[in-house]
Design a protein around this motif. Structure first.
Motif, short mmCIF file in Angstrom:
data_model
loop_
_atom_site.label_atom_id
_atom_site.label_comp_id
_atom_site.label_asym_id
_atom_site.label_seq_id
_atom_site.Cartn_x
_atom_site.Cartn_y
_atom_site.Cartn_z
N MET A 1 -6.98 10.16 -6.52
CA MET A 1 -5.78 9.72 -5.84
C MET A 1 -6.10 8.60 -4.85
SD MET A 1 -2.69 10.39 -5.94
CE MET A 1 -1.20 10.24 -5.09
N LYS A 2 -7.24 8.77 -4.17
CA LYS A 2 -7.63 7.76 -3.19
C LYS A 2 -7.92 6.42 -3.88
CE LYS A 2 -10.62 7.46 0.81
NZ LYS A 2 -11.72 8.09 1.53
N MET A 3 -8.53 6.49 -5.08
CA MET A 3 -8.84 5.27 -5.83
C MET A 3 -7.56 4.60 -6.32
SD MET A 3 -11.44 5.00 -8.95
CE MET A 3 -11.40 3.65 -10.07
N LEU A 4 -6.59 5.42 -6.74
CA LEU A 4 -5.31 4.88 -7.20
C LEU A 4 -4.57 4.19 -6.05
CD1 LEU A 4 -3.47 4.65 -9.64
CD2 LEU A 4 -2.41 6.80 -8.95
N ARG A 5 -4.60 4.78 -4.88
CA ARG A 5 -3.95 4.18 -3.71
C ARG A 5 -4.63 2.85 -3.35
NH1 ARG A 5 -3.30 8.18 0.83
NH2 ARG A 5 -1.62 8.83 -0.52
N LYS A 6 -5.97 2.83 -3.43
CA LYS A 6 -6.71 1.60 -3.14
C LYS A 6 -6.37 0.50 -4.15
CE LYS A 6 -11.38 0.24 -1.92
NZ LYS A 6 -12.78 0.69 -1.85
N LEU A 7 -6.27 0.88 -5.42
CA LEU A 7 -5.91 -0.08 -6.47
C LEU A 7 -4.50 -0.61 -6.24
CD1 LEU A 7 -6.74 -1.40 -9.16
CD2 LEU A 7 -5.68 0.55 -10.30
N TRP A 8 -3.56 0.28 -5.89
CA TRP A 8 -2.17 -0.13 -5.65
C TRP A 8 -2.09 -1.07 -4.44
CZ3 TRP A 8 2.18 -0.38 -8.10
CH2 TRP A 8 3.35 -0.56 -7.42
N THR A 9 -2.84 -0.76 -3.40
CA THR A 9 -2.84 -1.61 -2.21
C THR A 9 -3.41 -2.99 -2.53
OG1 THR A 9 -3.15 0.35 -0.84
CG2 THR A 9 -3.62 -1.76 0.19
N SER A 10 -4.47 -3.03 -3.31
CA SER A 10 -5.06 -4.30 -3.71
C SER A 10 -4.08 -5.13 -4.53
CB SER A 10 -6.34 -4.07 -4.50
OG SER A 10 -7.29 -3.40 -3.73
N ALA A 11 -3.36 -4.46 -5.44
CA ALA A 11 -2.38 -5.16 -6.27
C ALA A 11 -1.25 -5.73 -5.41
CB ALA A 11 -1.83 -4.23 -7.33
N MET A 12 -0.81 -4.99 -4.41
CA MET A 12 0.26 -5.47 -3.54
C MET A 12 -0.20 -6.67 -2.70
SD MET A 12 3.10 -3.98 -3.94
CE MET A 12 2.85 -3.86 -5.67
N VAL A 13 -1.41 -6.61 -2.18
CA VAL A 13 -1.94 -7.73 -1.40
C VAL A 13 -2.06 -8.96 -2.29
CG1 VAL A 13 -3.98 -8.58 -0.19
CG2 VAL A 13 -3.10 -6.30 0.31
N PHE A 14 -2.57 -8.77 -3.51
CA PHE A 14 -2.68 -9.87 -4.45
C PHE A 14 -1.31 -10.48 -4.75
CE2 PHE A 14 -2.83 -11.40 -8.88
CZ PHE A 14 -3.79 -12.39 -8.73
N ALA A 15 -0.31 -9.63 -4.93
CA ALA A 15 1.04 -10.12 -5.23
C ALA A 15 1.62 -10.88 -4.04
CB ALA A 15 1.94 -8.95 -5.61
N MET A 16 1.39 -10.38 -2.82
CA MET A 16 1.92 -11.07 -1.64
C MET A 16 1.26 -12.43 -1.44
SD MET A 16 2.71 -8.17 1.22
CE MET A 16 1.11 -7.43 1.24
N VAL A 17 0.00 -12.55 -1.84
CA VAL A 17 -0.68 -13.83 -1.70
C VAL A 17 -0.25 -14.79 -2.80
CG1 VAL A 17 -2.95 -14.93 -1.86
CG2 VAL A 17 -2.66 -12.88 -0.48
N LEU A 18 -0.07 -14.29 -4.01
CA LEU A 18 0.20 -15.15 -5.15
C LEU A 18 1.68 -15.51 -5.31
CD1 LEU A 18 -1.13 -16.49 -7.59
CD2 LEU A 18 -0.64 -14.45 -8.90
N LEU A 19 2.58 -14.60 -5.03
CA LEU A 19 3.99 -14.84 -5.30
C LEU A 19 4.60 -16.01 -4.53
CD1 LEU A 19 5.49 -11.29 -5.85
CD2 LEU A 19 5.19 -13.12 -7.50
N PRO A 20 4.29 -16.20 -3.25
CA PRO A 20 4.88 -17.38 -2.58
C PRO A 20 4.50 -18.69 -3.23
CG PRO A 20 4.01 -15.86 -0.95
CD PRO A 20 3.59 -15.35 -2.29
N GLN A 21 3.28 -18.78 -3.72
CA GLN A 21 2.87 -20.01 -4.40
C GLN A 21 3.66 -20.22 -5.68
OE1 GLN A 21 -1.34 -19.77 -4.90
NE2 GLN A 21 -1.75 -19.78 -2.71
#
Length: 99
Positions: free
Chosen positions: A1-21
């Motif tokens: 569960m901890k790994m899944l949360r870490k993966l989800w958090t990484s995906a959200m950070v990636f999306a926040m960085v990439l989507l504005p561009q």
């Protein structure tokens, strides 16, 4: 569960960085298409054929390149093995000095 949360958090950070561009890029005016061709004016023989193949059909050019490069490596390797065998270097029956 901890790994899944870490993966989800990484995906959200990636999306926040990439989507504005991506959003800002969507509003930009359309650029012109770039045409990449080989200059065949001073070529002859196999070089002319190779450049014309690049200009006409990129898929065929890529396929032949992928086939020719390893084949050339195998041929050069076999020739090098023959030359080394001829001059007395035997790489097939050597003692491991590292062990």
């Amino acid at each position: 569960m901890k790994m899944l949360r870490k993966l989800w958090t990484s995906a959200m950070v990636f999306a926040m960085v990439l989507l504005p561009q991506l959003v800002f890029a969507a509003g930009a005016p359309k650029g012109q298409n770039v045409v990449i061709v080989a200059d065949t004016r001073r070529l002859d023989g196999i070089m002319l054929w190779w450049a014309q193949m690049y200009n006409d059909n990129h898929a065929y050019f890529t396929t032949l390149t992928i086939i020719i490069i390893p084949l050339t490596g195998v041929i050069f390797g076999m020739l090098a093995d023959l030359v080394m065998n001829h001059i007395g270097i035997d790489l097939k029956h050597r003692d491991l000095a590292e062990h």
